[in-house]
Design a protein around this motif. Structure first.
Motif, PDB file in Angstrom:
ATOM      1  N   ALA A 268     -22.925  22.492 -52.505  1.00 57.84           N
ATOM      2  CA  ALA A 268     -23.888  22.847 -53.544  1.00 57.84           C
ATOM      3  C   ALA A 268     -24.779  24.016 -53.142  1.00 57.84           C
ATOM      4  N   LEU A 269     -24.857  24.305 -51.846  1.00 58.76           N
ATOM      5  CA  LEU A 269     -25.642  25.458 -51.397  1.00 58.76           C
ATOM      6  C   LEU A 269     -24.965  26.776 -51.745  1.00 58.76           C
ATOM      7  N   GLY A 270     -23.688  26.723 -52.123  1.00 60.05           N
ATOM      8  CA  GLY A 270     -22.962  27.929 -52.493  1.00 60.05           C
ATOM      9  C   GLY A 270     -22.185  28.513 -51.331  1.00 60.05           C
ATOM     10  N   LYS A 271     -21.195  29.311 -51.656  1.00 62.55           N
ATOM     11  CA  LYS A 271     -20.357  29.895 -50.615  1.00 62.55           C
ATOM     12  C   LYS A 271     -21.034  31.120 -50.009  1.00 62.55           C
ATOM     13  N   ARG A 272     -20.563  31.514 -48.841  1.00 67.21           N
ATOM     14  CA  ARG A 272     -21.042  32.697 -48.150  1.00 67.21           C
ATOM     15  C   ARG A 272     -19.965  33.774 -48.183  1.00 67.21           C
ATOM     16  N   ASP A 273     -20.393  35.017 -48.125  1.00 61.47           N
ATOM     17  CA  ASP A 273     -19.444  36.125 -48.110  1.00 61.47           C
ATOM     18  C   ASP A 273     -18.697  36.171 -46.774  1.00 61.47           C
ATOM     19  N   VAL A 274     -17.524  36.755 -46.798  1.00 57.13           N
ATOM     20  CA  VAL A 274     -16.768  36.970 -45.565  1.00 57.13           C
ATOM     21  C   VAL A 274     -17.445  38.081 -44.763  1.00 57.13           C
ATOM     22  N   ALA A 275     -17.718  37.800 -43.502  1.00 60.62           N
ATOM     23  CA  ALA A 275     -18.327  38.798 -42.619  1.00 60.62           C
ATOM     24  C   ALA A 275     -17.248  39.547 -41.853  1.00 60.62           C
ATOM     25  N   VAL A 276     -17.435  40.840 -41.699  1.00 63.12           N
ATOM     26  CA  VAL A 276     -16.561  41.669 -40.864  1.00 63.12           C
ATOM     27  C   VAL A 276     -17.396  42.128 -39.675  1.00 63.12           C
ATOM     28  N   GLU A 277     -17.017  41.669 -38.496  1.00 61.94           N
ATOM     29  CA  GLU A 277     -17.823  41.900 -37.299  1.00 61.94           C
ATOM     30  C   GLU A 277     -17.124  42.888 -36.367  1.00 61.94           C
ATOM     31  N   VAL A 278     -17.813  43.962 -36.044  1.00 64.22           N
ATOM     32  CA  VAL A 278     -17.254  45.058 -35.261  1.00 64.22           C
ATOM     33  C   VAL A 278     -18.150  45.310 -34.056  1.00 64.22           C
ATOM     34  N   GLY A 279     -17.546  45.562 -32.918  1.00 63.56           N
ATOM     35  CA  GLY A 279     -18.337  45.843 -31.724  1.00 63.56           C
ATOM     36  C   GLY A 279     -17.463  46.133 -30.530  1.00 63.56           C
ATOM     37  N   GLY A 280     -17.896  45.663 -29.359  1.00 64.98           N
ATOM     38  CA  GLY A 280     -17.152  45.921 -28.140  1.00 64.98           C
ATOM     39  C   GLY A 280     -17.349  44.808 -27.134  1.00 64.98           C
ATOM     40  N   PHE A 281     -16.604  44.904 -26.049  1.00 70.43           N
ATOM     41  CA  PHE A 281     -16.689  43.902 -24.993  1.00 70.43           C
ATOM     42  C   PHE A 281     -16.550  44.572 -23.639  1.00 70.43           C
ATOM     43  N   VAL A 282     -17.072  43.893 -22.622  1.00 68.55           N
ATOM     44  CA  VAL A 282     -16.929  44.335 -21.242  1.00 68.55           C
ATOM     45  C   VAL A 282     -16.671  43.107 -20.394  1.00 68.55           C
ATOM     46  N   GLY A 283     -15.836  43.241 -19.374  1.00 69.16           N
ATOM     47  CA  GLY A 283     -15.532  42.078 -18.550  1.00 69.16           C
ATOM     48  C   GLY A 283     -14.851  42.472 -17.252  1.00 69.16           C
TER      49      GLY A 283
ATOM     50  N   TYR B 290     -28.919  33.135 -42.757  1.00 67.43           N
ATOM     51  CA  TYR B 290     -27.824  33.152 -43.724  1.00 67.43           C
ATOM     52  C   TYR B 290     -27.042  31.843 -43.745  1.00 67.43           C
ATOM     53  N   TYR B 291     -26.766  31.282 -42.553  1.00 69.17           N
ATOM     54  CA  TYR B 291     -25.888  30.114 -42.481  1.00 69.17           C
ATOM     55  C   TYR B 291     -26.626  28.783 -42.340  1.00 69.17           C
ATOM     56  N   PHE B 292     -27.871  28.786 -41.859  1.00 66.59           N
ATOM     57  CA  PHE B 292     -28.500  27.519 -41.504  1.00 66.59           C
ATOM     58  C   PHE B 292     -29.810  27.229 -42.229  1.00 66.59           C
ATOM     59  N   ASP B 293     -30.496  28.244 -42.751  1.00 66.50           N
ATOM     60  CA  ASP B 293     -31.710  27.972 -43.515  1.00 66.50           C
ATOM     61  C   ASP B 293     -31.359  27.437 -44.898  1.00 66.50           C
ATOM     62  N   VAL B 294     -32.267  26.665 -45.473  1.00 65.73           N
ATOM     63  CA  VAL B 294     -32.113  26.131 -46.834  1.00 65.73           C
ATOM     64  C   VAL B 294     -33.362  26.522 -47.618  1.00 65.73           C
ATOM     65  N   ASP B 295     -33.212  27.382 -48.629  1.00 68.50           N
ATOM     66  CA  ASP B 295     -34.376  27.792 -49.413  1.00 68.50           C
ATOM     67  C   ASP B 295     -34.688  26.771 -50.498  1.00 68.50           C
ATOM     68  N   GLY B 296     -35.721  27.043 -51.290  1.00 67.09           N
ATOM     69  CA  GLY B 296     -36.149  26.090 -52.314  1.00 67.09           C
ATOM     70  C   GLY B 296     -35.076  25.808 -53.343  1.00 67.09           C
ATOM     71  N   ALA B 297     -34.391  26.865 -53.798  1.00 63.65           N
ATOM     72  CA  ALA B 297     -33.329  26.676 -54.788  1.00 63.65           C
ATOM     73  C   ALA B 297     -32.180  25.877 -54.196  1.00 63.65           C
ATOM     74  N   GLY B 298     -31.855  26.142 -52.924  1.00 67.15           N
ATOM     75  CA  GLY B 298     -30.791  25.396 -52.273  1.00 67.15           C
ATOM     76  C   GLY B 298     -31.148  23.940 -52.075  1.00 67.15           C
TER      77      GLY B 298
ATOM     78  N   LEU C 280     -30.801  18.489 -49.993  1.00 67.84           N
ATOM     79  CA  LEU C 280     -31.232  18.639 -48.608  1.00 67.84           C
ATOM     80  C   LEU C 280     -32.658  19.184 -48.558  1.00 67.84           C
ATOM     81  N   PRO C 281     -33.418  18.865 -47.520  1.00 65.57           N
ATOM     82  CA  PRO C 281     -34.779  19.406 -47.427  1.00 65.57           C
ATOM     83  C   PRO C 281     -34.762  20.906 -47.150  1.00 65.57           C
ATOM     84  N   ALA C 282     -35.789  21.605 -47.625  1.00 66.16           N
ATOM     85  CA  ALA C 282     -35.931  23.030 -47.331  1.00 66.16           C
ATOM     86  C   ALA C 282     -36.107  23.221 -45.824  1.00 66.16           C
ATOM     87  N   TYR C 283     -35.570  24.340 -45.331  1.00 70.90           N
ATOM     88  CA  TYR C 283     -35.598  24.580 -43.887  1.00 70.90           C
ATOM     89  C   TYR C 283     -35.572  26.085 -43.654  1.00 70.90           C
TER      90      TYR C 283
END
Length: 280
Positions: A113-128, A193-201, A207-210
Motif C-alpha cells: 500500500a506504500l506504493g512501488k519504487r522506481d528502478v535505480a541505476v547505480e554507477v560507480g567504481g571499486f578498488v580492491g 526513499y526505502y524506509f521512511d513512511v510519510d503521513g500519506a503512506g 503503518l506508523p509514520a517514520y
C-alpha cells in the motif's frame, strides 16, 4: 561476499565466480563462465516473506582483464591479473536495483500500500586487493574490496558504499568452498526513499509514520554467506559445474527500526541459491 536488491547483488550467487580466484595461478588469460541459478530472497529488503527469482551469472577474463557479475551488478577490473599471487583491482561497476519496483512481488499488504519504487541505476567504481596462496594451499584466495555507486536514474538519488571480504579455497580440482562478509553504508536519501513512511503512506498502509531513516547516512546491513561448488567434468576450470549458496544478513540501526522492517518485516534476512555453470 555479497548481493539485488543490492543485498542480492552483494550475495546472490557469488559462488558462480568462486572457482576462478582460487585457481588464478593456473587458469588461462582468456576464460568465460556462464551460469544460471534460482535464488530464494526476501520479497523486498527487510521483508519476512520470500520469493524465488532466476539468477543469471557471467564471469571471465579477456587478455587477463577480469569481469564478473554479482546479481544485477557488473564489475570490470581495469588492472590485468596475470596470476602472480597479488591481484590489485580497480575499475567501474554498474548495476540496477529492483527493490519494491513491482507491487506483485511485495507480499505484505501494508508495504504494498506504500506504493512501488522506481528502478535505480547505480554507477560507480571499486578498488580492491587479493592474495593467492594464503592459508590452506597455494591456490586459496583472500580478497578485500570496496565499491561505491550512486543512483543516476532519479530513484533514491543517493549513494551506496559496499565493503566486502571474500575467501575461497579449493578442496581439490573438482570442489571448492567460500566464505564472504559484506556490509552496505548508504546516504540519507536512500533511507528516506526505502524506509521512511510519510503521513500519506501511514494513512494508506496502517503503518506508523517514520522519518528517522532519512535523517543521516549509516550502515544499513551486514551479511555473511557460505558458498560451494562441484565440477561435473572433474576440473573446475572447464566444463559443467554445480554451485550452491546460503546467506544471512542483519538489518541495522534506523533502517531496522523502520515499520517496513520492524512491523511488516524482519531484521533477519536469509538467502539461498543453487545453479549450474559452464566454463569455456
Amino acid at each position: 561476499m555479497n548481493h539485488r536488491q543490492i543485498f542480492v547483488a552483494g550475495l546472490a550467487f557469488v559462488a558462480m565466480g568462486g572457482a576462478h580466484p582460487a585457481l588464478a595461478q593456473v587458469e588461462d588469460s582468456n576464460v568465460l563462465t556462464v551460469g544460471l541459478g534460482a535464488a530464494v530472497i526476501p520479497s523486498y529488503e527487510g521483508s519476512d516473506d520470500y520469493r524465488v527469482i532466476p539468477v543469471p551469472q557471467l564471469r571471465g577474463k579477456v587478455s587477463d582483464f577480469a569481469f564478473w557479475t554479482r546479481g544485477p551488478n557488473l564489475y570490470v577490473d581495469a588492472i590485468p591479473n596475470r596470476g602472480d599471487g597479488i591481484d590489485f583491482q580497480l575499475g567501474p561497476v554498474v548495476g540496477v536495483r529492483f527493490d519494491r519496483s513491482s507491487r506483485k512481488n511485495i507480499k505484505d499488504d501494508a508495504v504494498r500500500a506504500l506504493g512501488k519504487r522506481d528502478v535505480a541505476v547505480e554507477v560507480g567504481g571499486f578498488v580492491g586487493i587479493g592474495k593467492t596462496g594464503v592459508l590452506t594451499s597455494d591456490y586459496d584466495n583472500l580478497s578485500a574490496r570496496v565499491a561505491v555507486t550512486k543512483d543516476v536514474a532519479g530513484a533514491h538519488d543517493s549513494y551506496v558504499v559496499t565493503p566486502a571480504i571474500e575467501y575461497f579455497a579449493p578442496l581439490s580440482t573438482r570442489t571448492f568452498v567460500g566464505l564472504g562478509v559484506s556490509a552496505d553504508y548508504v546516504g540519507k536519501k536512500y533511507g528516506r526513499y526505502y524506509f521512511d513512511v510519510d503521513g500519506a503512506g501511514a494513512l494508506a498502509s496502517g503503518l506508523p509514520a517514520y522519518a528517522e531513516a532519512g535523517d543521516k547516512a549509516g550502515f544499513r546491513r551486514i551479511g555473511v554467506n557460505l558458498t560451494g561448488g562441484m565440477s561435473l567434468s572433474g576440473d573446475l576450470r572447464k566444463g559443467w559445474a554445480l554451485f550452491a549458496l546460503g546467506g544471512y544478513s542483519r538489518m541495522l540501526g534506523d533502517y531496522a527500526d523502520s515499520p517496513v522492517v520492524s512491523i511488516a518485516g524482519s531484521k533477519n534476512q536469509w538467502l539461498g541459491a543453487v545453479g549450474v555453470g559452464y566454463t569455456f
